[in-house]
Design a protein around this motif. Structure first.
Motif: not given
Length: 424
Positions: A179-197
């Protein structure tokens, strides 16, 4: 490596039963298999074929040694040196098994299912992080629910290990969020991008229909043919907000309306279940709690009663209640769209950010029942055309946004990023 496809290793704590992680992993494996890739399985609890599996008991979060570690890491603020020693000893064992696994089956890409996301098994997460660091192994990390989304992990004595491995952010790891909320949190907390599936269903294959086995589902659980069956297709845990479903049926003041809960009480005790049963009794709502009648396979229980599939319950349901306070995604809601059933939804955050903007036609509430919600549910019961238009719209949109075709496109990108070849 096979001549046409790749050998892909799924790594997790458990690939068995009907939990969300196991179900989604099976869907990924099916689509990969359809496109010539061969899947193998590494976990602590498996119902996959032994020929393509490596069972490693300490990978299971329910193992007594892992439970011992969890009891001393969470709800604590300091960690005994013996706990650290055991974590790294087990991590070394699990890492060696990962080396064995990848060699035995000639694995080319590993897909880690939630084992680097939620710290149910700290040694396994550490083992995977060290394995990837040592090998630069092509890795896809499929994240279902992060530890920072769960209150029970907020007080801990293992912050160093959580930052190291949950998730690990090495260059050879591609991250997938649901989900997009987890995607944003991962970027904010770990500085990495992700693919939303997102989680998906096979909308191209119609759901199974009525047959000789499931035709008597209503009668078997004590529901009359002309009763209105409200199905709550979830476990009984407080975040599911089931009290709202009871209040709704109570407010309808229609004795034909019955609430059926399909799954067992959660791992947080039975207090919530007892509170719901008392509330239903006080409001004159017939509540049927039937986890012993819903299973992973059809058959009969120890009392000689039929055990049905959840799909059988969906077929007989009139309305799906989904008043959750929080969800990582919302599988039951997508299932309602797939089975063409109208749904009542509490506007939990992921629904608001990811699902609602797609245009699905559901009855929504904002944390509390209103007269408008109750009147819309009443109309659902009485107005066949209104109901049919709603479920047709939702099925069409579900097929567009949450079908296997969507997952196939996402998997093609993930595999191609590692192989450099468009081979899915």
């Amino acid at each position: 490596m096979s001549q046409l496809g790749h050998n892909i290793g799924f790594v997790g704590t458990r690939f068995a039963g009907t939990d969300g992680v196991s179900l989604e992993a099976a869907k990924w494996a099916k689509l990969l298999w359809d496109h010539r890739h061969v899947s193998y399985w590494y976990g602590g609890k498996l119902d996959t074929s032994p020929e393509i599996s490596m069972l490693v008991p300490h990978a299971y979060f329910g193992h007594s040694d892992i439970q011992w570690i969890n009891e001393r890491c969470f709800g604590q603020v300091s960690r005994d040196p013996e706990v650290s020693r055991r974590i790294f000893a087990l991590a070394d064992h699990l890492k060696r098994k990962l080396y064995d696994f990848t060699r035995k089956f000639e694995i080319e890409i590993i897909i880690v299912q939630n084992a680097m996301t939620i710290p149910m098994n700290i040694p396994l997460g550490v083992a995977i992080a060290m394995f990837v660091a040592e090998t630069n192994f092509p890795t896809i990390a499929h994240h279902h629910d992060f530890y920072w989304e769960r209150d029970r992990f907020s007080v801990n004595a293992c912050g160093d290990l959580l930052r190291m491995a949950f998730p690990c952010t090495l260059p050879s790891i591609q991250h997938v969020t649901i989900n997009s909320e987890a995607q944003r949190a991962l970027s904010h907390r770990r500085g990495v991008s992700s693919i939303l599936v997102p989680n998906v269903l096979d909308f191209d294959t119609p759901p199974p229909g009525m047959d000789d086995f499931n035709a008597d589902f209503r009668e078997s659980i004590g529901i009359e043919p002309d009763d209105i069956l409200f199905l709550q297709p979830t476990r009984v845990v407080p975040r599911k907000g089931i009290e709202h479903a009871i209040s709704l049926i109570g407010a309808l003041k229609n004795p034909r309306c019955k609430l059926v809960i399909s799954h067992e009480s959660g791992d947080e005790g039975d207090e919530y279940l007892h509170a719901l049963q008392e509330m239903a009794e006080n409001q004159g709502v017939q509540l049927l709690y039937i986890p012993e009648r819903i299973g992973e396979e059809r058959g009969y229980n120890e009392n000689g009663q039929k055990v049905y599939l959840l799909s059988d319950a969906y077929l007989h349901a009139d309305i799906i209640t989904y008043p959750s306070l929080y969800e990582g995604f919302g599988n039951a809601l997508i299932e309602a769209f797939y089975y063409r059933k109208p749904a009542l939804v509490n506007r939990y955050s992921i629904f608001v950010s990811d699902i609602e903007p797609r245009g699905f036609d559901v009855i929504t509430m904002n944390g509390y029942l209103t007269r408008d919600v109750i009147s819309k549910v009443r109309r659902l019961i009485e107005d066949t055309e209104y109901r049919e238009n709603m479920v047709d719209t939702n099925f069409t949109l579900g097929k567009r946004f949450y079908s296997y075709a969507v997952l196939r496109r996402k998997l093609r990108t993930l595999i191609t990023n590692h192989t450099g070849m468009d081979d899915l």
